[in-house]
Design a protein around this motif. Structure first.
Motif, short mmCIF file in Angstrom:
data_model
loop_
_atom_site.label_atom_id
_atom_site.label_comp_id
_atom_site.label_asym_id
_atom_site.label_seq_id
_atom_site.Cartn_x
_atom_site.Cartn_y
_atom_site.Cartn_z
N VAL A 181 0.82 -1.21 0.00
CA VAL A 181 0.00 0.00 0.00
C VAL A 181 0.85 1.26 0.00
CG1 VAL A 181 -1.92 -1.13 1.16
CG2 VAL A 181 -0.17 0.02 2.54
N GLY A 182 2.17 1.10 0.13
CA GLY A 182 3.03 2.27 0.15
C GLY A 182 2.62 3.25 1.22
N GLY A 183 2.57 4.52 0.83
CA GLY A 183 2.19 5.57 1.78
C GLY A 183 0.75 5.99 1.70
N ARG A 184 -0.12 5.09 1.27
CA ARG A 184 -1.52 5.45 1.06
C ARG A 184 -2.19 6.02 2.31
NH1 ARG A 184 -5.19 0.69 -1.04
NH2 ARG A 184 -4.86 -0.03 1.11
N ALA A 185 -1.83 5.52 3.48
CA ALA A 185 -2.48 5.97 4.71
C ALA A 185 -1.88 7.26 5.25
CB ALA A 185 -2.37 4.88 5.78
N GLY A 186 -0.84 7.77 4.60
CA GLY A 186 -0.17 8.96 5.12
C GLY A 186 -0.48 10.22 4.37
N ASP A 187 0.17 11.29 4.77
CA ASP A 187 0.04 12.58 4.11
C ASP A 187 0.89 12.62 2.84
OD1 ASP A 187 -1.59 13.53 6.17
OD2 ASP A 187 0.13 14.29 7.31
N PHE A 188 0.61 13.60 1.99
CA PHE A 188 1.51 13.90 0.89
C PHE A 188 2.71 14.68 1.43
CE2 PHE A 188 -2.41 13.29 -1.56
CZ PHE A 188 -1.94 12.46 -2.57
N TYR A 189 3.87 14.39 0.87
CA TYR A 189 5.07 15.18 1.19
C TYR A 189 5.70 15.59 -0.13
CZ TYR A 189 9.24 16.88 3.49
OH TYR A 189 10.25 17.70 3.94
N THR A 190 5.90 16.87 -0.33
CA THR A 190 6.46 17.38 -1.58
C THR A 190 7.94 17.66 -1.43
OG1 THR A 190 4.33 18.40 -2.17
CG2 THR A 190 6.29 19.16 -3.35
#
Length: 388
Positions: free
Chosen positions: A80-89
């Motif tokens: 699922v990778g970072g699906r449960a997290g925030d976006f980070y640019t």
């Protein structure tokens, strides 16, 4: 120029004519945003590639980035990778202090403890001082920008899970000393004691060691839609003949293009289970698929185009201390593959072994359909508000 990896296959009756008509993707040398990309600008329709059909027709892919995590197939489908997290640019291409990375850098984002979906604010070439050891529950998503990791150490996954690496151009990776001791090998992507990993739509070439290596008991990995070129030892899957912890390794290799300048290890397997499905192999210089230590290999629906060199027609290579008597018991099977320009696959073991059912990680399309569809591989030049 843009990496244009759209491959046109034409249905011809003679295999030699088909092989010569199969165009090679353009060499990856530089990028230019002004040149034609492999984005779909006018219309979008199903291709039969279940990963691409899952998300690439969505004009709002930028707003719906995390839907990509629902599109994996094969043994790495649960990543699922970072699906449960925030976006980070990522806003900073630098890597000045690997021990204390600056906010805004890829290293800072990729080494955080919490889940993150990492994106980039612009085109950038990231040259690292030492490899980034990506932590669990991360997605590195380069869509919409030209993101390169090059000319230094590259990416490492060490004792982690749930990592997605998507749409990154990885090249000219080199070994380097780590601040906390030890050295990286110079792999493009090194996977050690990790699981639930998905590497999709990346372009990889010219690294010091492997382009993608998975060892040390890693498992549940999908390597898909990648374009690999200009490299000797492409993929090593399995640590050593003596390391029995790799007996549970499961890797799906699907929809990739193994292109010009590749010599061997596409992949080289040890011990585990390897489903190699719907890939295109062109003109390997030694062999395409090899192994030792009794791996189970199921090659299904691939297209193998041999070079004109009469000594490199065989797809397979075994390394066995006890010779033929040993490897003839290994379960290696070719089903529905197309062999062109004299290519041939040497099977072994029990063709009806239950192990093939156990390792069938996805449904293979007939290799003949690769002649009538236009699959695309490698990094995509996705445009905002257009299908990617």
């Amino acid at each position: 120029m843009s990496i244009v990896c759209t491959i046109f296959l034409f249905l011809l009756t003679a295999s030699s004519a088909f092989a010569s008509a199969f165009p090679k993707p353009a060499p990856v040398t530089h990028w230019s945003t002004s040149e034609t990309s492999n984005s779909t600008t006018a219309s979008c329709s199903a291709t039969g590639n279940p990963i691409d059909d899952c998300w690439r027709c969505d004009k709002k892919w930028k707003s719906n980035r995390k839907s990509l995590a629902d599109c994996a197939v094969g043994f790495g489908r649960d990543s699922v990778g970072g699906r449960a997290g925030d976006f980070y640019t990522v806003t900073d291409s630098g890597d000045e202090d690997p021990l204390n990375p600056s906010p805004g850098t890829l290293r800072y984002a990729a080494t955080q403890d919490q889940p993150l979906w990492i994106i980039f604010d612009r085109d950038m070439v990231i040259t690292l001082k030492e490899d980034i050891q990506v932590t669990s529950y991360k997605t590195i998503d380069g869509r919409g920008n030209n993101v390169q990791i090059a000319y230094g150490p590259c990416l490492a996954l060490y004792q982690v899970s749930n990592v997605i690496i998507h749409n990154i151009y990885i090249h000219h990776c080199v070994p380097a000393k780590r601040s906390l001791g030890g050295y990286s090998d110079g792999d493009g992507i090194s996977i050690f004691e990790s699981r639930d990993v998905w590497i999709d739509h990346c372009t990889l070439e010219k690294c010091h060691d492997g382009l993608i290596d998975a060892v040390g008991g890693s498992t549940d990995i999908t390597i898909s839609n990648n374009y690999m070129l200009n490299h000797n030892e492409v993929m090593l899957l399995g640590h050593s003949d003596e390391f029995v912890g790799d007996r549970d390794m499961r890797v799906s290799i699907a929809f990739n293009y193994f292109g010009e300048g590749l010599v061997q290890r596409m992949p080289r397997c040890r011990h585990g289970f390897f489903h190699i499905v719907n890939n295109i192999y062109r003109e390997w210089e030694m062999y395409a698929i090899g192994g030792s230590a009794n791996p189970t290999i199921f090659s299904q629906g691939n297209v193998f185009i041999a070079s004109d060199n009469q000594f490199t027609k065989e797809v397979t290579k075994r390394e066995s201390v006890d010779g033929d008597d040993e490897w003839k018991e290994w379960n290696w099977k070719s089903e529905g593959d197309e062999m062109l320009n004299g290519a041939f696959f040497t099977p072994s073991g029990n063709e009806d072994s239950p192990s093939y059912t156990k390792m069938s990680s996805m449904v293979a399309r007939p290799a003949s359909l690769l002649k009538t569809t236009h699959p695309s591989v490698g990094v995509l030049s996705c445009q905002i508000d257009q299908p990617c």
